[in-house]
Structure formats: structure tokens, C-alpha cells
Design a protein around this motif. Structure first.
Motif, PDB file in Angstrom:
ATOM      1  N   GLU A  45       0.847  -1.180   0.000  1.00  0.00           N
ATOM      2  CA  GLU A  45       0.000   0.000   0.000  1.00  0.00           C
ATOM      3  C   GLU A  45       0.885   1.233   0.000  1.00  0.00           C
ATOM      4  O   GLU A  45       2.042   1.183   0.405  1.00  0.00           O
ATOM      5  CB  GLU A  45      -0.892   0.017   1.235  1.00  0.00           C
ATOM      6  CG  GLU A  45      -1.879  -1.124   1.295  1.00  0.00           C
ATOM      7  CD  GLU A  45      -2.738  -1.053   2.545  1.00  0.00           C
ATOM      8  OE1 GLU A  45      -2.632  -0.060   3.290  1.00  0.00           O
ATOM      9  OE2 GLU A  45      -3.495  -1.996   2.766  1.00  0.00           O
ATOM     10  N   LEU A  46       0.303   2.322  -0.438  1.00  0.00           N
ATOM     11  CA  LEU A  46       1.029   3.585  -0.366  1.00  0.00           C
ATOM     12  C   LEU A  46       1.180   3.992   1.088  1.00  0.00           C
ATOM     13  O   LEU A  46       0.275   3.755   1.887  1.00  0.00           O
ATOM     14  CB  LEU A  46       0.258   4.681  -1.093  1.00  0.00           C
ATOM     15  CG  LEU A  46       0.196   4.602  -2.606  1.00  0.00           C
ATOM     16  CD1 LEU A  46      -0.701   5.709  -3.133  1.00  0.00           C
ATOM     17  CD2 LEU A  46       1.558   4.722  -3.217  1.00  0.00           C
ATOM     18  N   PRO A  47       2.291   4.593   1.443  1.00  0.00           N
ATOM     19  CA  PRO A  47       2.394   5.142   2.795  1.00  0.00           C
ATOM     20  C   PRO A  47       1.272   6.160   3.013  1.00  0.00           C
ATOM     21  O   PRO A  47       0.838   6.827   2.079  1.00  0.00           O
ATOM     22  CB  PRO A  47       3.767   5.817   2.797  1.00  0.00           C
ATOM     23  CG  PRO A  47       4.536   5.123   1.723  1.00  0.00           C
ATOM     24  CD  PRO A  47       3.524   4.737   0.689  1.00  0.00           C
ATOM     25  N   THR A  48       0.792   6.248   4.232  1.00  0.00           N
ATOM     26  CA  THR A  48      -0.384   7.081   4.513  1.00  0.00           C
ATOM     27  C   THR A  48      -0.172   8.549   4.134  1.00  0.00           C
ATOM     28  O   THR A  48      -1.081   9.188   3.627  1.00  0.00           O
ATOM     29  CB  THR A  48      -0.777   6.993   5.992  1.00  0.00           C
ATOM     30  OG1 THR A  48       0.356   7.330   6.797  1.00  0.00           O
ATOM     31  CG2 THR A  48      -1.269   5.613   6.336  1.00  0.00           C
ATOM     32  N   GLU A  49       1.025   9.070   4.359  1.00  0.00           N
ATOM     33  CA  GLU A  49       1.292  10.464   4.006  1.00  0.00           C
ATOM     34  C   GLU A  49       1.195  10.683   2.500  1.00  0.00           C
ATOM     35  O   GLU A  49       0.622  11.670   2.037  1.00  0.00           O
ATOM     36  CB  GLU A  49       2.672  10.886   4.509  1.00  0.00           C
ATOM     37  CG  GLU A  49       2.774  10.961   6.016  1.00  0.00           C
ATOM     38  CD  GLU A  49       4.175  11.296   6.480  1.00  0.00           C
ATOM     39  OE1 GLU A  49       5.056  11.552   5.623  1.00  0.00           O
ATOM     40  OE2 GLU A  49       4.405  11.320   7.692  1.00  0.00           O
ATOM     41  N   ILE A  54      -1.816  12.460  -2.390  1.00  0.00           N
ATOM     42  CA  ILE A  54      -2.412  12.127  -3.682  1.00  0.00           C
ATOM     43  C   ILE A  54      -3.907  12.431  -3.673  1.00  0.00           C
ATOM     44  O   ILE A  54      -4.452  12.964  -4.639  1.00  0.00           O
ATOM     45  CB  ILE A  54      -2.134  10.653  -4.038  1.00  0.00           C
ATOM     46  CG1 ILE A  54      -0.649  10.486  -4.363  1.00  0.00           C
ATOM     47  CG2 ILE A  54      -2.994  10.181  -5.192  1.00  0.00           C
ATOM     48  CD1 ILE A  54      -0.197   9.053  -4.498  1.00  0.00           C
ATOM     49  N   ALA A  55      -4.578  12.112  -2.575  1.00  0.00           N
ATOM     50  CA  ALA A  55      -6.012  12.395  -2.478  1.00  0.00           C
ATOM     51  C   ALA A  55      -6.273  13.897  -2.547  1.00  0.00           C
ATOM     52  O   ALA A  55      -7.194  14.344  -3.240  1.00  0.00           O
ATOM     53  CB  ALA A  55      -6.574  11.817  -1.180  1.00  0.00           C
ATOM     54  N   GLU A  56      -5.457  14.687  -1.857  1.00  0.00           N
ATOM     55  CA  GLU A  56      -5.612  16.141  -1.907  1.00  0.00           C
ATOM     56  C   GLU A  56      -5.362  16.664  -3.314  1.00  0.00           C
ATOM     57  O   GLU A  56      -6.071  17.544  -3.803  1.00  0.00           O
ATOM     58  CB  GLU A  56      -4.659  16.806  -0.919  1.00  0.00           C
ATOM     59  CG  GLU A  56      -5.019  16.594   0.535  1.00  0.00           C
ATOM     60  CD  GLU A  56      -3.947  17.096   1.488  1.00  0.00           C
ATOM     61  OE1 GLU A  56      -2.898  17.608   1.027  1.00  0.00           O
ATOM     62  OE2 GLU A  56      -4.153  16.984   2.709  1.00  0.00           O
ATOM     63  N   ASP A  57      -4.354  16.102  -3.981  1.00  0.00           N
ATOM     64  CA  ASP A  57      -4.028  16.512  -5.343  1.00  0.00           C
ATOM     65  C   ASP A  57      -5.179  16.185  -6.295  1.00  0.00           C
ATOM     66  O   ASP A  57      -5.533  16.991  -7.156  1.00  0.00           O
ATOM     67  CB  ASP A  57      -2.742  15.811  -5.792  1.00  0.00           C
ATOM     68  CG  ASP A  57      -2.223  16.346  -7.102  1.00  0.00           C
ATOM     69  OD1 ASP A  57      -2.322  17.570  -7.321  1.00  0.00           O
ATOM     70  OD2 ASP A  57      -1.710  15.543  -7.912  1.00  0.00           O
TER      71      ASP A  57
END
Length: 103
Positions: A45-49, A54-57
């Protein structure tokens, strides 16, 4: 062995990030990245940070692609005034439709 497993996991996480950006910006895929992800397993999985960034982007890009986002990029556009004008026009249309004898 544990160190090698952690190293492989980190490489796979980085490959996941690179593959995400390749998909996003429509760049050619890398076989090396896909191999690293497969070797580490499906639990990568992607690291949480990074996932948060990415979600904000993605949210920011969706806003920019929307009509209001495009209008806000135009200089000297007052969105509130534009909205008020549109509502006034709709109200005028409703009143003229009510006065119409055919409807």
C-alpha cells in the motif's frame, strides 16, 4: 532475511507511487516497477502520508476541471455577480412562462 524483505517492501512502495503517477500523467509503464510490486506481493500500500497527498491533489484537480474552477481562473470574473445574474434570469423566465397564455 528480514532486512531484505523490508527493503523489497520499500522498493515496491516506491514503485507503486511511480506507477500511480505514470497512470495519472499517462506516461509509459515500467516493467521494472511492475516486477518489484509483484515480488513484494499484493499487500503493498502507499504510505499514509503519500496517499493523503495524492487524495488532496486529486481533489484539487477535480475542482480545477469543473466549470466553476475554470471560471475562477479567468481574471476579473465575479462569481457571486454571475450567480446572481443567472438566478435573476431564471426568475424572469419563470414569470414570463406563468404569464404565457399557451402554457
Amino acid at each position: 532475511m528480514e532486512r531484505d524483505a523490508n527493503f523489497a517492501k520499500k522498493k515496491a512502495e516506491r514503485a507503486t507511487v511511480r506507477s500511480h503517477f505514470r497512470d495519472k500523467y499517462k506516461l509509459p509503464k515500467s516493467e521494472l516497477d511492475e516486477t518489484q510490486i509483484q515480488q513484494a506481493g499484493d499487500d503493498i500500500e502507499l504510505p499514509t502520508e503519500l496517499a493523503k497527498m495524492i487524495a488532496e491533489d486529486n481533489e484539487e484537480e477535480q475542482h480545477k476541471q469543473s466549470v466553476i474552477g475554470q471560471l475562477s481562473n479567468i481574471q476579473n470574473v465575479d462569481l457571486d455577480q454571475l450567480k446572481d445574474k443567472a438566478q435573476a434570469t431564471l426568475e424572469d423566465l419563470k414569470t414570463s412562462a406563468e404569464k404565457c397564455s399557451m402554457m
